[in-house]
Design an enzyme around this catalytic site. Sequence first.
Site, PDB file in Angstrom:
ATOM      1  N   SER A  55       0.858  -1.193   0.000  1.00  0.00           N
ATOM      2  CA  SER A  55       0.000   0.000   0.000  1.00  0.00           C
ATOM      3  C   SER A  55       0.886   1.232   0.000  1.00  0.00           C
ATOM      4  CB  SER A  55      -0.878   0.021   1.251  1.00  0.00           C
ATOM      5  OG  SER A  55      -1.528   1.273   1.371  1.00  0.00           O
ATOM      6  N   TYR A  77      -2.229  -1.087  10.474  1.00  0.00           N
ATOM      7  CA  TYR A  77      -2.326  -1.247   9.015  1.00  0.00           C
ATOM      8  C   TYR A  77      -1.111  -0.694   8.272  1.00  0.00           C
ATOM      9  CZ  TYR A  77      -4.069  -1.258   4.252  1.00  0.00           C
ATOM     10  OH  TYR A  77      -4.202  -1.483   2.911  1.00  0.00           O
TER      11      TYR A  77
END
Length: 268
Positions: free
Chosen positions: A148, A161
Amino acid sequence: MEKGLKRFIDKNVVVTGGGSGIGRGICKRFASEGANVIVADIDEKGGRETVEIIANEGGIAEYIYVDVSDNDSINELIKKSADKFGKIDVAVANAGISDRSSSALEATPDDWDRVYGVNVKGAFFFSKAAILHMMENDVKGSVVTISSIMGRAIKNMTGAYASSKAAVIAFTKTLAKCASNAGIRVNSVAPGMVATNLYNLVEKELMMEKNSFVKWIIDQSIKNGNILIPREGTPEDIAAAVAFLSSEDASYITAQVLCVDGGMDWSW
Ligand code: NAD
């Protein structure tokens, strides 16, 4: 969509988290390029829906259950995939989940373990199992992890995350080094903002409508000049990059992170 490319005829591809969002887009892309696709997901309904969509488009896909946070389940997936189609040529470690809270200050040890169990441990041990399978079967294959932009340039929010995705980038490079002697390439695609179920929890927490979180970030980014291609990403954008990295077109590319984010990475 692909423009008539057929780079994966007779190739067998396993995609974790193929039952929704980006993973579904990746499965569809490989199938459209001629691959036999294993749609692996903890969510049977979503996984079977992806298989049906691919079948309706004339592609070949099978659903296999996996919980990537469970190593036995990963080994079972690799075995069943090989039993179904034969040796695995391409593995995509896509399954991922978000924190329950959008603020790092609200992170709990349980939620940390939950996110790391899927995003880091799950992605690592799936990638490792796929590489060992390729080595045992003398397959000069490709592994792509899905990281990401959050793992590269963290603006705010999220406890586990963002750091879990930084870990994915780190282990992708480690695995690329370990697998290189066997002719196996390992790369990562780092998506920008794509409206999927990943944001269900944050949208609930912020009392936002479904799919409005990504739109809000993109609108802000456009207003502030922080995105160079002024739109949200799509599963198809991400899938095109994964297919490229898995193909012979990328035969000289390994240990890389390809950001597919409309130029957000550098400006956040
Ligand atoms: P999604 O929620 O739509 O899809 C995730 C899929 O993973 C679901 O089908 C889910 O059932 C599956 N999954 C969850 N836990 C699992 C487990 N333990 N075992 C097997 N499967 C499991 O989300 P998405 O946005 O499509 O996410 C796909 C990947 O892309 C994730 O790794 C995510 O972190 C990454 N990503 C997404 C974005 C974005 O903007 N959507 C941005 C950057 C990275």
